[in-house]
Design a protein around this motif. Structure first.
Motif, PDB file in Angstrom:
ATOM      1  N   LEU A  80       0.914  -1.162   0.155  1.00 47.03           N
ATOM      2  CA  LEU A  80      -0.087  -0.072  -0.044  1.00 47.03           C
ATOM      3  C   LEU A  80       0.851   1.285  -0.074  1.00 47.03           C
ATOM      4  O   LEU A  80       0.688   2.315  -0.968  1.00 47.03           O
ATOM      5  CB  LEU A  80      -0.938  -0.137   1.259  1.00 47.03           C
ATOM      6  CG  LEU A  80      -1.834   0.874   1.368  1.00 47.03           C
ATOM      7  CD1 LEU A  80      -2.926   1.301   0.098  1.00 47.03           C
ATOM      8  CD2 LEU A  80      -2.732   1.012   2.582  1.00 47.03           C
ATOM      9  N   ASP A  81       1.862   1.211   0.860  1.00 46.48           N
ATOM     10  CA  ASP A  81       2.766   2.410   1.041  1.00 46.48           C
ATOM     11  C   ASP A  81       3.549   2.551  -0.519  1.00 46.48           C
ATOM     12  O   ASP A  81       3.484   3.697  -0.991  1.00 46.48           O
ATOM     13  CB  ASP A  81       3.812   2.247   1.940  1.00 46.48           C
ATOM     14  CG  ASP A  81       3.581   2.355   3.283  1.00 46.48           C
ATOM     15  OD1 ASP A  81       2.237   3.043   3.441  1.00 46.48           O
ATOM     16  OD2 ASP A  81       3.994   1.910   4.173  1.00 46.48           O
ATOM     17  N   SER A  82       3.901   1.393  -1.206  1.00 48.27           N
ATOM     18  CA  SER A  82       4.431   1.607  -2.487  1.00 48.27           C
ATOM     19  C   SER A  82       3.548   2.196  -3.540  1.00 48.27           C
ATOM     20  O   SER A  82       3.673   2.916  -4.150  1.00 48.27           O
ATOM     21  CB  SER A  82       5.124   0.198  -3.009  1.00 48.27           C
ATOM     22  OG  SER A  82       5.457   0.218  -4.067  1.00 48.27           O
ATOM     23  N   ILE A  83       2.293   1.761  -3.400  1.00 47.58           N
ATOM     24  CA  ILE A  83       1.446   2.293  -4.511  1.00 47.58           C
ATOM     25  C   ILE A  83       1.145   3.837  -4.083  1.00 47.58           C
ATOM     26  O   ILE A  83       0.954   4.712  -5.015  1.00 47.58           O
ATOM     27  CB  ILE A  83      -0.015   1.353  -4.494  1.00 47.58           C
ATOM     28  CG1 ILE A  83       0.215  -0.067  -4.907  1.00 47.58           C
ATOM     29  CG2 ILE A  83      -1.226   2.078  -5.103  1.00 47.58           C
ATOM     30  CD1 ILE A  83      -1.068  -0.808  -4.862  1.00 47.58           C
ATOM     31  N   LEU A  84       0.837   4.038  -2.865  1.00 44.20           N
ATOM     32  CA  LEU A  84       0.482   5.449  -2.541  1.00 44.20           C
ATOM     33  C   LEU A  84       1.677   6.572  -3.031  1.00 44.20           C
ATOM     34  O   LEU A  84       1.435   7.416  -3.437  1.00 44.20           O
ATOM     35  CB  LEU A  84       0.283   5.491  -1.205  1.00 44.20           C
ATOM     36  CG  LEU A  84      -1.042   4.998  -0.728  1.00 44.20           C
ATOM     37  CD1 LEU A  84      -1.180   5.064   0.916  1.00 44.20           C
ATOM     38  CD2 LEU A  84      -2.303   5.488  -1.182  1.00 44.20           C
ATOM     39  N   LYS A  85       2.812   6.067  -2.714  1.00 46.13           N
ATOM     40  CA  LYS A  85       4.168   6.563  -3.300  1.00 46.13           C
ATOM     41  C   LYS A  85       4.059   6.750  -4.769  1.00 46.13           C
ATOM     42  O   LYS A  85       4.512   7.931  -5.345  1.00 46.13           O
ATOM     43  CB  LYS A  85       5.556   6.127  -2.881  1.00 46.13           C
ATOM     44  CG  LYS A  85       6.603   6.803  -3.111  1.00 46.13           C
ATOM     45  CD  LYS A  85       7.837   5.926  -2.702  1.00 46.13           C
ATOM     46  CE  LYS A  85       9.199   6.605  -3.059  1.00 46.13           C
ATOM     47  NZ  LYS A  85       9.386   7.503  -4.195  1.00 46.13           N
ATOM     48  N   GLU A  86       3.734   5.844  -5.655  1.00 45.36           N
ATOM     49  CA  GLU A  86       3.594   5.938  -6.966  1.00 45.36           C
ATOM     50  C   GLU A  86       2.799   6.989  -7.405  1.00 45.36           C
ATOM     51  O   GLU A  86       2.802   7.769  -8.391  1.00 45.36           O
ATOM     52  CB  GLU A  86       3.355   4.426  -7.345  1.00 45.36           C
ATOM     53  CG  GLU A  86       4.303   3.434  -7.518  1.00 45.36           C
ATOM     54  CD  GLU A  86       4.043   2.058  -8.305  1.00 45.36           C
ATOM     55  OE1 GLU A  86       3.220   2.219  -9.180  1.00 45.36           O
ATOM     56  OE2 GLU A  86       4.520   1.104  -7.839  1.00 45.36           O
ATOM     57  N   ILE A  87       1.402   6.959  -6.784  1.00 43.56           N
ATOM     58  CA  ILE A  87       0.400   7.679  -7.113  1.00 43.56           C
ATOM     59  C   ILE A  87       0.984   9.122  -6.790  1.00 43.56           C
ATOM     60  O   ILE A  87       0.859  10.130  -7.721  1.00 43.56           O
ATOM     61  CB  ILE A  87      -0.770   7.409  -6.160  1.00 43.56           C
ATOM     62  CG1 ILE A  87      -1.512   6.175  -6.558  1.00 43.56           C
ATOM     63  CG2 ILE A  87      -1.786   8.613  -6.469  1.00 43.56           C
ATOM     64  CD1 ILE A  87      -2.427   5.644  -5.733  1.00 43.56           C
ATOM     65  N   LYS A  88       1.493   9.421  -5.576  1.00 45.36           N
ATOM     66  CA  LYS A  88       2.209  10.558  -5.190  1.00 45.36           C
ATOM     67  C   LYS A  88       3.195  11.255  -6.336  1.00 45.36           C
ATOM     68  O   LYS A  88       3.252  12.334  -6.696  1.00 45.36           O
ATOM     69  CB  LYS A  88       2.679  10.870  -3.779  1.00 45.36           C
ATOM     70  CG  LYS A  88       3.155  12.200  -3.292  1.00 45.36           C
ATOM     71  CD  LYS A  88       3.642  11.893  -2.046  1.00 45.36           C
ATOM     72  CE  LYS A  88       4.449  13.214  -1.465  1.00 45.36           C
ATOM     73  NZ  LYS A  88       5.150  13.249  -0.428  1.00 45.36           N
ATOM     74  N   ASP A  89       3.926  10.412  -6.626  1.00 46.19           N
ATOM     75  CA  ASP A  89       5.021  10.563  -7.751  1.00 46.19           C
ATOM     76  C   ASP A  89       4.461  10.997  -9.056  1.00 46.19           C
ATOM     77  O   ASP A  89       4.858  12.029  -9.803  1.00 46.19           O
ATOM     78  CB  ASP A  89       6.203   9.591  -7.938  1.00 46.19           C
ATOM     79  CG  ASP A  89       6.894   9.258  -6.576  1.00 46.19           C
ATOM     80  OD1 ASP A  89       7.111  10.169  -5.896  1.00 46.19           O
ATOM     81  OD2 ASP A  89       7.556   8.261  -6.371  1.00 46.19           O
ATOM     82  N   ASP A  90       3.558  10.287  -9.280  1.00 46.49           N
ATOM     83  CA  ASP A  90       2.868  10.536 -10.574  1.00 46.49           C
ATOM     84  C   ASP A  90       2.122  11.781 -10.684  1.00 46.49           C
ATOM     85  O   ASP A  90       2.111  12.694 -11.662  1.00 46.49           O
ATOM     86  CB  ASP A  90       1.743   9.328 -11.082  1.00 46.49           C
ATOM     87  CG  ASP A  90       2.278   7.940 -11.388  1.00 46.49           C
ATOM     88  OD1 ASP A  90       3.716   7.996 -11.717  1.00 46.49           O
ATOM     89  OD2 ASP A  90       1.742   7.080 -11.422  1.00 46.49           O
TER      90      ASP A  90
END
Length: 132
Positions: free
Chosen positions: A111-121
């Protein structure tokens, strides 16, 4: 089966009452008790009289949608328990519980990884828009 008693429950106002009880979260057992019949009789009525079955389904469906919307809102507001529950149920192919040897990542790590990807995008999109 209570002979003739079902006829009363096929009337529009009583079908609305059944729907309301279902919407209020009553179980079939509680609804049967309110009607004055056994749960098995209610099951038989639902099989035999589609109007009764539809009223109960319609009432339960409303509540199911409300709970689903509340869960989604809670997940989107950052409730990690709601997020994990949502993902496990909506995407079991990716989020089902796995044995420790299958993966080193926990659900929260994913979940942290996905949320980081969303934030980076989102940051990249913002930066691209500024430079355009």
């Amino acid at each position: 089966m209570a002979k003739g008693k079902y006829e009363k429950w096929l009337k529009e106002e009583n079908l609305l009452l059944l729907e309301g009880w279902a919407r209020d979260g009553l179980t079939d057992e509680q609804i049967a008790k309110n009607i004055g019949i056994g749960e098995r009789t209610l099951y038989e009525w639902k099989e035999k009289y589609p109007q009764i079955s539809q009223s109960l389904k319609k009432g339960k469906e409303v509540v199911d949608y409300e709970v689903e919307n509340a869960l989604l809102s809670s997940a989107l507001e950052g409730n990690t328990t709601a997020q994990i529950f949502w993902l496990k149920n909506r995407r079991p192919d990716k989020w089902r519980d796995k044995q420790k040897e299958e993966t080193d990542k926990t659900a929260l790590d994913k979940l942290d990884s996905i949320l980081k990807e969303i934030k980076d995008d989102a940051e990249r999109s913002t930066n691209n828009a500024v430079h355009d």
